[in-house]
Design an enzyme around this catalytic site. Sequence first.
Site, PDB file in Angstrom:
ATOM      1  CB  CYS A  43      -4.663   9.453  12.062  1.00 33.28           C
ATOM      2  SG  CYS A  43      -2.888   8.791  12.303  1.00 33.28           S
ATOM      3  CE  LYS A  93      -1.375   1.375   4.323  1.00 39.00           C
ATOM      4  NZ  LYS A  93      -1.181   2.685   4.646  1.00 39.00           N
ATOM      5  CG  ASN A  94       2.394   2.560   3.383  1.00 34.62           C
ATOM      6  OD1 ASN A  94       1.261   3.046   3.154  1.00 34.62           O
ATOM      7  ND2 ASN A  94       2.766   2.546   4.755  1.00 34.62           N
ATOM      8  NE  ARG A  96       1.336  10.009  10.715  1.00 33.08           N
ATOM      9  CZ  ARG A  96       0.435   8.983  10.086  1.00 33.08           C
ATOM     10  NH1 ARG A  96      -0.704   8.497  10.597  1.00 33.08           N
ATOM     11  NH2 ARG A  96       0.902   8.686   8.947  1.00 33.08           N
ATOM     12  NE  ARG A 150      -6.813   4.171   6.126  1.00 31.21           N
ATOM     13  CZ  ARG A 150      -5.760   4.692   6.963  1.00 31.21           C
ATOM     14  NH1 ARG A 150      -5.962   4.582   8.117  1.00 31.21           N
ATOM     15  NH2 ARG A 150      -4.719   5.130   6.333  1.00 31.21           N
ATOM     16  CG  ASP A 207       3.958   1.262   9.590  1.00 35.64           C
ATOM     17  OD1 ASP A 207       3.980   1.620   8.273  1.00 35.64           O
ATOM     18  OD2 ASP A 207       3.692   2.086  10.245  1.00 35.64           O
TER      19      ASP A 207
HETATM   20  C1  EPZ Z   1       4.475   6.914   6.369  1.00 34.89           C
HETATM   21  O1  EPZ Z   1       3.819   7.874   7.317  1.00 34.89           O
HETATM   22  C2  EPZ Z   1       3.654   5.429   6.457  1.00 34.89           C
HETATM   23  N1  EPZ Z   1       2.349   5.865   5.491  1.00 34.89           N
HETATM   24  C3  EPZ Z   1       3.170   5.311   7.734  1.00 34.89           C
HETATM   25  O2  EPZ Z   1       2.542   3.932   7.753  1.00 34.89           O
HETATM   26  C4  EPZ Z   1       4.560   5.084   8.554  1.00 34.89           C
HETATM   27  O3  EPZ Z   1       4.146   4.532   9.972  1.00 34.89           O
HETATM   28  C5  EPZ Z   1       5.434   6.186   8.596  1.00 34.89           C
HETATM   29  O4  EPZ Z   1       5.668   6.541   7.327  1.00 34.89           O
HETATM   30  C6  EPZ Z   1       6.587   5.876   9.325  1.00 34.89           C
HETATM   31  O5  EPZ Z   1       7.300   4.796   8.628  1.00 34.89           O
HETATM   32  C7  EPZ Z   1       2.634   6.070   4.205  1.00 34.89           C
HETATM   33  O6  EPZ Z   1       3.711   5.849   3.802  1.00 34.89           O
HETATM   34  C8  EPZ Z   1       1.493   6.565   3.334  1.00 34.89           C
HETATM   35  P1  EPZ Z   1       6.541  10.408   8.613  1.00 34.89           P
HETATM   36  P2  EPZ Z   1       4.302   9.417   6.970  1.00 34.89           P
HETATM   37  O7  EPZ Z   1       6.428  11.379   7.757  1.00 34.89           O
HETATM   38  O8  EPZ Z   1       5.030   9.782   5.983  1.00 34.89           O
HETATM   39  C9  EPZ Z   1       7.080  13.368  11.817  1.00 34.89           C
HETATM   40  C10 EPZ Z   1       0.610   2.674   7.812  1.00 34.89           C
HETATM   41  O9  EPZ Z   1       0.319   2.078   8.754  1.00 34.89           O
HETATM   42  N2  EPZ Z   1       6.775  14.597  10.817  1.00 34.89           N
HETATM   43  O10 EPZ Z   1       7.729   9.292   8.007  1.00 34.89           O
HETATM   44  O11 EPZ Z   1       3.108  10.336   7.576  1.00 34.89           O
HETATM   45  C11 EPZ Z   1       5.881  12.715  12.006  1.00 34.89           C
HETATM   46  O12 EPZ Z   1       4.795  13.222  12.979  1.00 34.89           O
HETATM   47  C12 EPZ Z   1       1.122   4.092   7.948  1.00 34.89           C
HETATM   48  O13 EPZ Z   1       0.672   2.188   6.833  1.00 34.89           O
HETATM   49  C13 EPZ Z   1       6.661  15.926  11.098  1.00 34.89           C
HETATM   50  O14 EPZ Z   1       6.824  16.325  12.314  1.00 34.89           O
HETATM   51  O15 EPZ Z   1       5.208   9.376   8.372  1.00 34.89           O
HETATM   52  C14 EPZ Z   1       6.382  11.484  12.700  1.00 34.89           C
HETATM   53  O16 EPZ Z   1       6.465  11.722  14.038  1.00 34.89           O
HETATM   54  C15 EPZ Z   1       0.860   4.722   9.461  1.00 34.89           C
HETATM   55  N3  EPZ Z   1       6.480  16.831  10.306  1.00 34.89           N
HETATM   56  C16 EPZ Z   1       7.770  11.157  11.809  1.00 34.89           C
HETATM   57  O17 EPZ Z   1       8.136  12.666  11.395  1.00 34.89           O
HETATM   58  C17 EPZ Z   1       6.313  16.420   8.973  1.00 34.89           C
HETATM   59  O18 EPZ Z   1       6.029  17.366   7.973  1.00 34.89           O
HETATM   60  C18 EPZ Z   1       7.803  10.374  10.893  1.00 34.89           C
HETATM   61  O19 EPZ Z   1       6.530  10.683  10.094  1.00 34.89           O
HETATM   62  C19 EPZ Z   1       6.153  15.205   8.606  1.00 34.89           C
HETATM   63  C20 EPZ Z   1       6.279  13.970   9.613  1.00 34.89           C
END
Ligand code: EPZ
Length: 421
Positions: A117, A22-23, A122, A400, A308
């Site tokens: 979420c 999915k990702n 996020r 999902r 994850d």
């Molecule tokens: C991706 O989410 C995945 N989703 C998530 O999978 C996964 O848990 C996550 O990466 C971490 O591996 C998809 O790929 C669609 P991040 P993403 O930006 O990109 C902070 C699932 O179960 N952050 O890597 O949204 C954030 O809050 C989902 O399939 C900021 O502060 O995660 C987090 O603490 C759940 N500012 C950390 O960085 C930003 O602008 C990592 O988030 C962006 C992120």
Amino acid sequence: MEYLKIKGTTDLQGSVEISGAKNAALPLLASSILASNTVKIGNLPDVADINTMVKLLKNLGSEVEVLDCNTIKINTQKLQETKAIYDIVKTMRASILVLGPLLARFGHCEVSLPGGCAIGQRPVDLHLKALEQMGAKIVIKKGYIIAQAKDGLKGATIVFDKVSVTGTENIIMAAALAKGTTTIINAAKEPEIVQLCEVLAKAGLQIEGIGSAKLEIIGRARSLLNFCDFDIIPDRIEAGTYLCVGAITNKKLKITKANASHLRAVLAKFEEMGYKILEDEDCISILPAKKIKGVHIVTQEYPGFPTDMQAQFMALATQASTPSIIDERLFENRFMHVSELNRMGADISLNGSVASIAPGAKLNPADVMATDLRASSALILAALVAKGDTNIHRIYHLDRGYEKIEQKLSQIGVSAKRFNE
Ligand code: EPZ
């Protein structure tokens, strides 16, 4: 709403075929906005998030031909709407992935803020900061990100303060059509990002450093890319989840169409816990442990142990013979499954980002509630070792990201039936 009735099981048989990731599919679908031609995408997982992304791209004006439940052809040449509406974005926060490509191609777009979420705030501040460094003017108005780059985006050196998966993906796609070179430092290195880079490189984009934390992208100044057809890589989190099915029941289980090289940190933890892992081409088998040992996990960005997989290993750790510690370092609220696991008889205590899991819990069947995608799968795992029927409510979370979950569980001998509340 629907719920899943899972009967505890003591025996498994057969094997599970892993679906597309999915990702990986989400950013690759969004990248079709950068294409000058029709793109054929295979091995798409038939899950709600993918259907939402396809719905969003159609809402923007893309033409989509569904060849079967795992294959589509998409052409975005007639796409002229550049507003990603709240009604769609609110159901799937990864809709933010259209921001970079829309802005790069059209010089303007409006994308609803995805909002938080269950697992955390996020934020998308890092996405926006990077696009502003590439020359975008961004304002937030009535819950929408309104982005302008009248003369197109410019290449820049982007240093991510935090490693962000979709942040990196958005900037790779924005950089593809920018004028000049973009260097991304502290880029995420997940296999899903590697596939996005490989598909864009095959379409004519010059990218250096694929798979590393430093990417160099030579922008094409709004000249679109000519995509080749491609299949989505296997879902490493689905693969890890089904290996946990074998682990928690302590039975042999084989998964097929998987890629063990994307799961090194997870496979290492299974072995630390006493399981044996066999790899044979695209198959991975887990063999029972003589004694399931407790584990110490700290979630990290790839190639570290994936957040994850945290919930699934927490359910597994309740069956270990010695205590376990799990430290969730990526998300501030990714322990929503703990209260439900404790209601089933687990003994898990929290201290900030650290969960301590007491060994040898006798889990009992119960009515439990799913709160997010991966927490739901942790509840299924717990239900397998509870003697009797467990009902898992709000399983739209599961739908999902896990394709044909009842069918796949039933194929290996698990009684899993879906009912309406
Ligand atoms: C991706 O989410 C995945 N989703 C998530 O999978 C996964 O848990 C996550 O990466 C971490 O591996 C998809 O790929 C669609 P991040 P993403 O930006 O990109 C902070 C699932 O179960 N952050 O890597 O949204 C954030 O809050 C989902 O399939 C900021 O502060 O995660 C987090 O603490 C759940 N500012 C950390 O960085 C930003 O602008 C990592 O988030 C962006 C992120």
